[in-house]
Write a protein that holds these residues in place. Sequence first.
Motif, short mmCIF file in Angstrom:
data_model
loop_
_atom_site.label_atom_id
_atom_site.label_comp_id
_atom_site.label_asym_id
_atom_site.label_seq_id
_atom_site.Cartn_x
_atom_site.Cartn_y
_atom_site.Cartn_z
N GLY A 42 0.81 -2.85 -15.95
CA GLY A 42 -0.63 -2.93 -15.75
C GLY A 42 -1.14 -1.83 -14.84
O GLY A 42 -2.13 -2.03 -14.12
N GLY A 43 -0.48 -0.68 -14.87
CA GLY A 43 -0.91 0.45 -14.04
C GLY A 43 -0.47 0.37 -12.60
O GLY A 43 -0.70 1.31 -11.83
N ARG A 44 0.20 -0.70 -12.20
CA ARG A 44 0.68 -0.85 -10.82
C ARG A 44 2.17 -0.53 -10.78
O ARG A 44 2.96 -1.10 -11.53
CB ARG A 44 0.43 -2.27 -10.32
CG ARG A 44 0.87 -2.50 -8.87
CD ARG A 44 0.49 -3.90 -8.43
NE ARG A 44 1.28 -4.91 -9.10
CZ ARG A 44 2.49 -5.34 -8.69
NH1 ARG A 44 3.04 -4.80 -7.61
NH2 ARG A 44 3.13 -6.28 -9.34
N LEU A 45 2.55 0.37 -9.88
CA LEU A 45 3.95 0.75 -9.79
C LEU A 45 4.76 -0.40 -9.20
O LEU A 45 4.47 -0.90 -8.11
CB LEU A 45 4.11 1.99 -8.92
CG LEU A 45 3.59 3.32 -9.49
CD1 LEU A 45 4.01 4.48 -8.61
CD2 LEU A 45 4.07 3.55 -10.91
N VAL A 46 5.78 -0.81 -9.95
CA VAL A 46 6.70 -1.85 -9.47
C VAL A 46 8.06 -1.26 -9.15
O VAL A 46 8.95 -1.95 -8.67
CB VAL A 46 6.83 -2.98 -10.52
CG1 VAL A 46 5.51 -3.72 -10.66
CG2 VAL A 46 7.30 -2.44 -11.87
#
Length: 548
Positions: free
Chosen positions: A534-538
Amino acid sequence: MQLDLIVENARVVTGDPARPAASRLGVWQGLVVGVDEQLDGLATRHRLDARGTLVHAGFNDAHAHSVWFGQSRLDVDLEDATTDEQIYDLVRERADELTPGAWITCAGYDPGHLTTREPDRDGLDAAARGRPVVIRHNTGHAFTVSGSVLQMIGMSEGVAQQPEGGRIHVDGGGRPTGLVEETAMSLVQRLMQPESQEHIGECLRRASAEYAAEGITSVTDAGIAGGWIGHSPLEFAAYQRARAAGHLKTRFQTMVTLDALHPVEGHADDGVLTTLDAGVRTGVGDEWLQIGPTKVFTDGSMLGATAAMTEDYHHCAGEAGYLQQDPGEMRRTSLAAAAAGWSLAMHAIGDAALDFSLEVIAEARERYGRPAMPHRVEHGGVVRDDQIARMAELEVVMAVQPNFISAFGDSVEDRIGPERKKLSYPAGRLLRAGMVLPGSSDRPVAGGRPLDVIQDFVLRLTETGQVYGAHERITVEQALRAYTVGSAQATGWEARKGRLVAGQLADFVVLSDDPREVSSDRIGAIEVLATAVGGRLVHGEHLLDARA
């Protein structure tokens, strides 16, 4: 308009035939919004300088077992053990750490890789000094247990009646050896389960963190809440709790096992449906956590010679495996679930089990039409050409695991022989028939890092380097598509996952090299630099530039 993220200086593989490559990618509210000049003049909260590396849609493992995988990280690891004495030593070490009576659980055990006899009940009793021991075979279809466990299930000195669809192995004198397989495993699991939601959540946390580091953004867990594969009747609630606590770095779809469904009465016009309470069925959930098909175990494993075949196992006259249950009852309950709106995911490794599964799916399609998401068949240990044609006609998805070949392909060939090896774990034949091919691992049965599995799709080399069905090899591009678009299609998410185009979920991976450009035997060595969901770096968060 201010975007949330722009990835720049990248080699973006979009998956869009009209525009296959780009150098910039824009993300807003978890979605891809555009590439290159479509982003001109737009501000952003964050930037990620890819420094010329490859940006690709995130990997989607369409068949894994995340709780079991996370749990294996807590168990005694037997993966490198090659003798029974090494196993006993590892059990002794764990026993020294535990209080008397505490259970010792072991994972990663492959009896085919032992150079000595297999561990037995008496050896485990001695090593554990009376503590109960359970060794989970890597196939997931058998346990080896200590004598103290056999005593707990009332099978210490003999077996009055073998369970349907399973077996408690005995020696020449009728004394149980400690090996229990298939449905007989439930006798042991009843002593260990249900597991707590806190424990299940910790297993999910560990698994999801590893997935993120490997570029996996979506996973389908193939069997929860029941059967020998489940961990608790409240297992889906544990997923919900883990998500609410922020422990999930991966999107999850779960298959509820068929035996966890039950008759639910509604209005007289509705009749009695085999489903979950409140009528919950396939499709419930969102892009982070969803219920998928119901998992139906029709047979066992090839390594254990319990997968149901139309011909005897190689060098095992009279032994052709068996179905897990009475076929009439299995057909009835599967169709009852389909009537309630469940898609079917049939575990069918042997070709006899596949014949049965396709008969059930064909009847479900005829009676109830096209399902909410595709009916599936899992594993494809032995698949004839006529069965592939039938699957294509029925729009069935087959999830195969080429990593089985590199893990224990030689052992499988020993079981089924060189001729059936040609029919084993298809990939190229599925694509040539026009079928959907997803990427999957069945982890932790075998290693599941996507780049390793993609390499296995391409090379198909056994643990000793022998070619296993060259006619089933596929290209790197096809393997990458399997792990992205193919898995999205298999799980009902084709419209929102698998490509980096406007409107799809911004799930992507940053790779140190392009799998299409390196030597095929080096694909697995490519480094995953960052993973975004979702565009968030994990994973690789340090690469993010927070300057607006």
